[in-house]
Design a protein around this motif. Structure first.
Motif, PDB file in Angstrom:
ATOM      1  N   GLY A 154     -20.561 -49.656  24.962  1.00 16.63           N
ATOM      2  CA  GLY A 154     -19.729 -48.176  24.503  1.00 16.63           C
ATOM      3  C   GLY A 154     -18.476 -48.282  24.639  1.00 16.63           C
ATOM      4  O   GLY A 154     -17.805 -47.266  23.810  1.00 16.63           O
ATOM      5  N   SER A 155     -17.908 -49.386  23.981  1.00 19.62           N
ATOM      6  CA  SER A 155     -16.585 -49.628  23.271  1.00 19.62           C
ATOM      7  C   SER A 155     -16.065 -49.515  21.633  1.00 19.62           C
ATOM      8  O   SER A 155     -17.260 -49.446  21.816  1.00 19.62           O
ATOM      9  CB  SER A 155     -15.282 -51.089  23.498  1.00 19.62           C
ATOM     10  N   ILE A 156     -15.510 -48.495  21.673  1.00 16.03           N
ATOM     11  CA  ILE A 156     -15.256 -48.416  20.463  1.00 16.03           C
ATOM     12  C   ILE A 156     -14.265 -49.698  19.873  1.00 16.03           C
ATOM     13  O   ILE A 156     -13.534 -50.509  20.208  1.00 16.03           O
ATOM     14  CB  ILE A 156     -13.932 -47.723  20.234  1.00 16.03           C
ATOM     15  N   VAL A 157     -15.016 -50.549  18.517  1.00 20.39           N
ATOM     16  CA  VAL A 157     -13.856 -51.728  18.120  1.00 20.39           C
ATOM     17  C   VAL A 157     -14.327 -51.370  16.879  1.00 20.39           C
ATOM     18  O   VAL A 157     -14.443 -50.780  15.811  1.00 20.39           O
ATOM     19  CB  VAL A 157     -15.283 -52.496  18.313  1.00 20.39           C
ATOM     20  N   LEU A 158     -12.849 -52.269  16.308  1.00 21.78           N
ATOM     21  CA  LEU A 158     -12.185 -52.215  15.084  1.00 21.78           C
ATOM     22  C   LEU A 158     -11.861 -53.350  14.822  1.00 21.78           C
ATOM     23  O   LEU A 158     -11.542 -54.414  15.488  1.00 21.78           O
ATOM     24  CB  LEU A 158     -10.778 -51.950  15.570  1.00 21.78           C
ATOM     25  N   ILE A 159     -12.960 -53.739  13.248  1.00 21.25           N
ATOM     26  CA  ILE A 159     -12.977 -54.961  12.856  1.00 21.25           C
ATOM     27  C   ILE A 159     -12.465 -54.599  12.046  1.00 21.25           C
ATOM     28  O   ILE A 159     -12.700 -54.064  10.395  1.00 21.25           O
ATOM     29  CB  ILE A 159     -14.433 -55.453  12.641  1.00 21.25           C
ATOM     30  N   ARG A 160     -11.404 -55.957  11.863  1.00 26.46           N
ATOM     31  CA  ARG A 160     -10.301 -55.984  10.195  1.00 26.46           C
ATOM     32  C   ARG A 160      -9.983 -57.058   9.659  1.00 26.46           C
ATOM     33  O   ARG A 160     -10.272 -58.554  10.451  1.00 26.46           O
ATOM     34  CB  ARG A 160      -9.009 -55.657  10.278  1.00 26.46           C
ATOM     35  N   LEU A 161     -11.334 -57.263   8.074  1.00 23.84           N
ATOM     36  CA  LEU A 161     -10.931 -58.943   8.066  1.00 23.84           C
ATOM     37  C   LEU A 161      -9.669 -58.761   6.606  1.00 23.84           C
ATOM     38  O   LEU A 161     -10.314 -57.785   6.030  1.00 23.84           O
ATOM     39  CB  LEU A 161     -12.539 -58.779   7.142  1.00 23.84           C
ATOM     40  N   VAL A 191     -15.199 -49.169  11.887  1.00 23.64           N
ATOM     41  CA  VAL A 191     -14.460 -49.268  13.257  1.00 23.64           C
ATOM     42  C   VAL A 191     -16.127 -48.119  13.653  1.00 23.64           C
ATOM     43  O   VAL A 191     -16.310 -46.979  12.916  1.00 23.64           O
ATOM     44  CB  VAL A 191     -13.392 -47.893  13.253  1.00 23.64           C
ATOM     45  N   ALA A 192     -16.720 -48.275  14.990  1.00 17.57           N
ATOM     46  CA  ALA A 192     -17.955 -48.394  15.041  1.00 17.57           C
ATOM     47  C   ALA A 192     -17.922 -48.101  16.889  1.00 17.57           C
ATOM     48  O   ALA A 192     -16.805 -49.224  17.415  1.00 17.57           O
ATOM     49  CB  ALA A 192     -18.756 -48.543  14.792  1.00 17.57           C
ATOM     50  N   LYS A 193     -19.363 -48.005  17.765  1.00 18.27           N
ATOM     51  CA  LYS A 193     -18.648 -47.698  18.522  1.00 18.27           C
ATOM     52  C   LYS A 193     -20.036 -48.092  19.476  1.00 18.27           C
ATOM     53  O   LYS A 193     -21.256 -48.755  18.505  1.00 18.27           O
ATOM     54  CB  LYS A 193     -19.563 -46.093  19.523  1.00 18.27           C
ATOM     55  N   ILE A 194     -19.900 -49.667  20.292  1.00 21.50           N
ATOM     56  CA  ILE A 194     -20.768 -50.875  20.628  1.00 21.50           C
ATOM     57  C   ILE A 194     -21.637 -50.190  21.263  1.00 21.50           C
ATOM     58  O   ILE A 194     -21.710 -49.399  22.675  1.00 21.50           O
ATOM     59  CB  ILE A 194     -20.451 -51.773  21.094  1.00 21.50           C
ATOM     60  N   GLU A 195     -23.222 -50.357  20.855  1.00 19.12           N
ATOM     61  CA  GLU A 195     -24.522 -49.892  21.469  1.00 19.12           C
ATOM     62  C   GLU A 195     -24.527 -50.579  22.924  1.00 19.12           C
ATOM     63  O   GLU A 195     -24.382 -51.959  23.141  1.00 19.12           O
ATOM     64  CB  GLU A 195     -26.056 -50.277  20.798  1.00 19.12           C
ATOM     65  N   ASN A 196     -25.466 -50.166  24.067  1.00 19.01           N
ATOM     66  CA  ASN A 196     -25.558 -50.938  24.750  1.00 19.01           C
ATOM     67  C   ASN A 196     -26.665 -51.915  24.639  1.00 19.01           C
ATOM     68  O   ASN A 196     -28.029 -51.787  23.654  1.00 19.01           O
ATOM     69  CB  ASN A 196     -26.560 -49.616  25.537  1.00 19.01           C
ATOM     70  N   TYR A 197     -26.664 -53.073  25.333  1.00 21.51           N
ATOM     71  CA  TYR A 197     -27.614 -54.113  24.844  1.00 21.51           C
ATOM     72  C   TYR A 197     -27.498 -54.972  26.408  1.00 21.51           C
ATOM     73  O   TYR A 197     -26.483 -54.851  27.249  1.00 21.51           O
ATOM     74  CB  TYR A 197     -26.384 -55.235  24.389  1.00 21.51           C
TER      75      TYR A 197
END
Length: 197
Positions: A154-161, A191-197
């Motif tokens: 449910g978190s919003i994650v930013l991944i920057r390479l 940038v996206a929202k993490i799915e439930n896992y």
């Protein structure tokens, strides 16, 4: 004509009246090429340099998509929890994540020039999207430490390479570097929202 003077004699007697010099065109192509050669080659080299940066950008975009997919689906978090349970440190987990991103890079890009910044937050508005400023040591190596926070369901994650690509200054001063040491920083972000896992 008076005095029996022929027309050819009058032209010789008066060289500036209607007497044309023969056209000399030998060597004109070489002179014209010499005039346009420098701008032409400068434009050619600049075009090649921009094309290479474009290929680096596309390779980085492909890599960030692969890295983001592993975070969004939770597989990166599960791998980190498994690694942490076997005694891996945060730095080792971050290095493993970076290596997975490196595996998706094209062959002409080096993993040593890749930097990873991962941040997470509870909402889009609270996500820190500020771009890190690169700092370099006396040996030219990057001295920054980057964030590595994968977040949870449910978190919003930013991944920057971020990739540092060496560039050369083309003739006539064309320079596409954006770092102080004559290199170009290329960035790909997801940038996206993490799915439930």
């Amino acid at each position: 004509m008076c005095g029996g003077e022929s027309s050819s004699d009058s032209k010789r007697a008066w060289p500036f009246r209607g007497w044309s010099l023969p056209a000399q065109t030998r060597g004109s192509a070489a002179i014209q090429f010499a005039m346009v050669a420098a701008p032409f080659f400068a434009l050619l080299i600049a075009g090649l340099e921009v094309s290479l940066v474009y290929f680096v950008q596309e390779g980085l975009e492909t890599s960030v998509e692969a890295a983001a997919r592993s975070v969004i689906t939770g597989s990166a978090q599960k791998a980190d929890s498994t690694g942490a349970s076997t005694g891996m440190t945060q730095a080792q987990l971050q290095a493993r994540f970076k290596q997975n991103a490196c595996n998706a890079l094209p062959a002409f890009m080096q993993c040593s020039n890749l930097y990873v910044d991962v941040r997470s937050a509870g909402s889009f508005s609270s996500l820190d999207t500020s771009m890190p400023t690169f700092t370099f040591g006396s040996n030219g190596q990057v001295t920054n430490t980057f964030s590595y926070n994968l977040g949870a369901s449910g978190s919003i994650v930013l991944i920057r390479l971020m990739y540092i690509w060496p560039v050369r200054t083309a003739p006539l001063g064309f320079d596409i570097s954006n770092l102080s040491n004559g290199q170009r920083l290329v960035v790909a972000t997801s940038v996206a929202k993490i799915e439930n896992y």
